[in-house]
Design a protein around this motif. Structure first.
Motif, PDB file in Angstrom:
ATOM      1  N   VAL A   8       2.142   2.913  37.856  1.00 38.25           N
ATOM      2  CA  VAL A   8       2.564   4.221  37.339  1.00 38.25           C
ATOM      3  C   VAL A   8       1.343   5.093  37.113  1.00 38.25           C
ATOM      4  CG1 VAL A   8       3.647   5.436  35.387  1.00 38.25           C
ATOM      5  CG2 VAL A   8       4.667   3.318  36.266  1.00 38.25           C
ATOM      6  N   ILE A   9       1.456   6.362  37.464  1.00 37.72           N
ATOM      7  CA  ILE A   9       0.423   7.358  37.174  1.00 37.72           C
ATOM      8  C   ILE A   9       0.931   8.257  36.045  1.00 37.72           C
ATOM      9  CG2 ILE A   9      -0.842   9.357  38.053  1.00 37.72           C
ATOM     10  CD1 ILE A   9      -0.729   8.069  40.827  1.00 37.72           C
ATOM     11  N   TRP A  10       0.159   8.331  34.990  1.00 40.26           N
ATOM     12  CA  TRP A  10       0.456   9.240  33.873  1.00 40.26           C
ATOM     13  C   TRP A  10      -0.482  10.436  34.022  1.00 40.26           C
ATOM     14  CZ3 TRP A  10      -1.292   8.048  28.174  1.00 40.26           C
ATOM     15  CH2 TRP A  10      -0.928   9.119  27.338  1.00 40.26           C
ATOM     16  N   MET A  15      13.455   3.191  33.857  1.00 40.96           N
ATOM     17  CA  MET A  15      12.546   2.784  32.780  1.00 40.96           C
ATOM     18  C   MET A  15      11.195   3.498  32.830  1.00 40.96           C
ATOM     19  SD  MET A  15      14.714   1.027  31.314  1.00 40.96           S
ATOM     20  CE  MET A  15      13.782   0.444  29.897  1.00 40.96           C
ATOM     21  N   VAL A  16      11.062   4.465  33.706  1.00 42.08           N
ATOM     22  CA  VAL A  16       9.853   5.298  33.747  1.00 42.08           C
ATOM     23  C   VAL A  16      10.222   6.735  33.412  1.00 42.08           C
ATOM     24  CG1 VAL A  16       7.949   6.174  35.156  1.00 42.08           C
ATOM     25  CG2 VAL A  16       8.687   3.783  35.399  1.00 42.08           C
ATOM     26  N   THR A  17      11.118   7.342  34.206  1.00 39.09           N
ATOM     27  CA  THR A  17      11.523   8.731  33.951  1.00 39.09           C
ATOM     28  C   THR A  17      12.939   8.842  33.413  1.00 39.09           C
ATOM     29  OG1 THR A  17      12.325   9.066  36.213  1.00 39.09           O
ATOM     30  CG2 THR A  17      10.003   9.531  35.790  1.00 39.09           C
ATOM     31  N   LEU A  49       5.152  11.642  35.065  1.00 40.23           N
ATOM     32  CA  LEU A  49       5.031  10.199  35.258  1.00 40.23           C
ATOM     33  C   LEU A  49       5.460   9.892  36.680  1.00 40.23           C
ATOM     34  CD1 LEU A  49       6.630   8.928  31.925  1.00 40.23           C
ATOM     35  CD2 LEU A  49       4.214   8.789  32.552  1.00 40.23           C
ATOM     36  N   TRP A  50       4.543   9.307  37.461  1.00 39.72           N
ATOM     37  CA  TRP A  50       4.780   9.123  38.885  1.00 39.72           C
ATOM     38  C   TRP A  50       4.587   7.667  39.287  1.00 39.72           C
ATOM     39  CZ3 TRP A  50       7.142  13.329  39.583  1.00 39.72           C
ATOM     40  CH2 TRP A  50       6.680  14.542  39.053  1.00 39.72           C
ATOM     41  N   LEU A  51       5.565   7.146  39.990  1.00 41.14           N
ATOM     42  CA  LEU A  51       5.483   5.773  40.479  1.00 41.14           C
ATOM     43  C   LEU A  51       4.780   5.738  41.824  1.00 41.14           C
ATOM     44  CD1 LEU A  51       6.543   2.893  39.684  1.00 41.14           C
ATOM     45  CD2 LEU A  51       8.380   3.282  41.357  1.00 41.14           C
ATOM     46  N   GLY A  52       3.892   4.758  42.007  1.00 44.74           N
ATOM     47  CA  GLY A  52       3.338   4.428  43.310  1.00 44.74           C
ATOM     48  C   GLY A  52       3.803   3.035  43.661  1.00 44.74           C
TER      49      GLY A  52
END
Length: 632
Positions: A604-606, A175-177, A586-589
């Motif tokens: 999430v980092i956009w 659901m992010v990438t 788009l990166w998850l932390g």
């Protein structure tokens, strides 16, 4: 040619009797005809052998061998105990220009397994129980992994530590990438690994599936050649993937986490090295539950130097590992070569990786490779066996019961502040710590009860899964900025993230954090609550005084409290990391304790440029995606 002549004649005389055919051929053809029949019979037998005996051992374009086992014991010297057999999955290798492409095919199924002498249902990759097949590729290459999901649940796969430069759509975050790969579905991950080398791993990034779906991923370089400094050279390498084994189904564990009556998941029944452990489990220690292979065994030769690659793929186990009577020289952390430093053990938390050199200079014998739980109690059977050639067989050690008791080792900073990246090696993905900060985010995570459910709040906010995946929202031109769930940063900025610990239920635990898409400098840590004025000033002074800090992608925020405030929610330690934003995507932390991730401990980092906020260039890239399609 005789074959063509015979074929033609047989077609023209198919009504003739056997006698007339024999008369028609001269004797000079009789011998050739017999040879032909023998050849045809041999060809038929060979084809049957391929079809029945070796269905998976022959590669075709875009396909691979899914079940090749390298377990032959032929020519094994009497002094050598057979090492624990490791199934092999072979990659298809091709190239485009100067780029080498490694193509792996993973098929996910369910099956009965007993990695620690306890039979239960688990997930398999290519028929292999965890860890899954090792991915081993060369530097500067492209990696293709095709997933076929034959499970009853949806999954995604993440390639932990791989920066996914220009390929964030293959980062594997549901659901992010990407969308989740449904049962019966397929998905192809296409990854440019340049310029990274070192030790990584892959794992499922859905629910608790990491417990069964994970495996090592190693990118080879020339560190073992004569051109590399002698302090980093070795004779052979070994991979040790660490994990926890639970004697509950994933459904039962998930109910503990998310059910109306919250119960923290039971402690792992076993700690496994390369998927193997051992125990006697009460009434279930009968023939149906016995795995007579016992603990994992690795063979070594006296006088050689080995590179041991340790990977903590456990869902929640913070571990301390050592080899009896041997010392380690740490040379790599999370895919980055460090200045060599000698220690007698390593502290490795979920998501972290270490490479250590170990010299076989002790008396010939059998030694324990031991990994024990830290900070909270856990099993004592996290054991492997290092077997010297020429030593007696370690049968008694392989099947020994090691669950006499449970203990918790103290967790501290170990030698972390001494693990400095080696700048002299010219590591391409290593950059100096940013001197100043353009944006700072404090990630204050606290466990709370909402209704009857235990959740994690990040800065007072519960992470809500988007209805439409974030990458699809960007395609539609939607601004997804929503702090503290989605933080927006610009390419070229210097970012500082501070991870803040808080007490939960009268306890303060250490937490491993991982940021996708980036390695970072660990620039500071301290007790209690982070103060942006006092602690921020101290960090700036440290950076001015020295340039060497840990550089990695997974960091542990240690429990550190000095004020004596034991109330729920009291602040108990922080860690600050700093990185340069140079990887749009788009990166998850997230916390790498899987139950905490499920409970919402993530953000999430956009990351984008001013010119391309919606990442259109990456969404329609003509880089590796089209190159790969041209080959496969």
């Amino acid at each position: 040619m005789p074959f063509k002549e015979t074929h033609s004649l047989l077609n023209n005389n198919d009504q003739e009797s056997s006698y007339r055919l024999k008369k028609q051929y001269s004797k000079r053809y009789d011998k050739k005809f017999i040879i032909l029949l023998i050849t045809l019979a041999g060809l038929i037998l060979f084809l049957l052998w391929i079809k029945i005996v070796q269905p998976n051992n022959f590669l075709s374009r875009g396909e691979f061998s899914s079940n090749i086992f390298n377990t032959s014991l032929q020519n094994t010297p009497p002094s050598k105990v057979p090492a624990s057999a490791t199934p092999k999955t072979t990659a298809t290798i091709s190239s485009i220009g100067n780029t080498t492409i490694f193509h792996y095919n993973f098929i996910l199924t369910e099956g009965t397994i007993s990695p620690d002498n306890y039979a239960q249902n688990g997930y398999l990759i290519n028929g292999q129980s965890s860890p899954g097949p090792e991915i081993r590729i060369k530097k500067y290459s492209t990696l293709i992994v095709h997933i076929t999901n034959k499970l009853k649940v949806g999954v995604t796969f993440h390639f932990h530590g791989i920066h996914q430069s220009k390929s964030f759509l293959s980062d594997g975050v549901p659901m992010v990438t990407q969308k989740i790969i449904p049962p019966g579905g397929t998905f192809t991950y296409e990854i440019d690994t340049w310029p990274q080398v070192g030790t990584f791993f892959y794992h499922a990034h859905t629910g608790l599936d990491i417990i069964w779906l994970y495996g090592p991923l190693n990118i080879e370089d020339d560190s073992n050649s004569q051109s590399f400094p002698a302090a980093y050279q070795y004779d052979e390498d070994r991979v040790f993937t660490l994990s926890g084994i639970y004697h509950e189904s994933l459904t039962q564990i998930m109910t503990r986490i998310t059910g109306p009556v919250h119960q923290y998941p039971a402690v792992a029944s076993s700690i496994a090295l390369n998927g193997r452990s051992y125990g006697l489990w009460g009434t279930k220690s009968n023939a149906a539950y016995k795995n007579t292979t016992g603990y994992y065994v690795t063979n070594v030769e006296q006088g050689k130097t080995y590179r041991f690659r340790f990977i903590n793929a456990a869902s929640d186990s913070l571990l301390c590992c050592n080899v009896t009577a041997h010392s380690f020289t740490v040379i790599e952390t999370d895919g980055v070569y460090v200045d060599p430093i000698v220690t007698d053990h390593i502290v490795i938390t979920p998501g972290q990786r270490y490479s250590v050199l170990i010299k076989m200079n002790q008396p010939i014998g059998n030694y324990h490779i031991s990994c024990k739980q830290m900070e909270s109690y856990g099993p004592l059977n996290g054991i492997g066996i290092l077997h010297n050639d020429g030593a007696s067989p370690p049968t008694d050690k392989m099947l020994r019961e090691d669950r006499v008791g449970e203990e918790a080792l103290p967790l501290d900073n170990w030698i972390l502040d001494q693990l400095h990246p080696n700048v002299a090696l010219g590591q391409i993905d290593l950059y100096k710590v940013p001197k100043n900060v353009d944006r700072e985010f404090v990630i204050d995570a606290f466990e709370a009860v909402v209704g009857q459910q235990h959740i994690y709040l990040v800065n007072g906010h519960y992470f809500e899964e988007p209805i439409i995946p974030y990458f699809m929202q960007l395609k539609q031109g939607i601004n997804i900025t929503n702090p503290p769930q989605v933080f927006e940063i610009l390419e070229g900025e210097s970012i500082q993230i501070v991870f803040q610990n808080q007490r939960t239920d009268d306890f303060c635990f250490s937490h491993p954090w991982h940021i996708h898409g980036h390695s970072f400098h660990v620039v500071g840590h301290g007790a209690n609550r982070y103060d942006p004025i006092v602690d921020g000033t101290r960090i700036q002074k440290d950076i001015a005084d020295r340039e060497q800090f840990q550089f990695r992608d997974s960091v542990t925020v240690y429990a550190n409290q000095t004020l004596g405030d034991y109330t729920d929610g009291a602040f108990c330690g922080w860690t600050a990391v700093r990185f340069s934003a140079h990887n749009p995507g788009l990166w998850l932390g997230h916390c790498h304790v899987t139950p905490h991730l499920i409970m919402g401990k993530k953000f999430v980092i956009w990351e984008h440029s001013i010119e391309d906020p919606y990442l259109k260039e990456l969404m329609t890239a003509k880089s590796n995606r089209q190159r790969v399609k041209a080959v496969f």
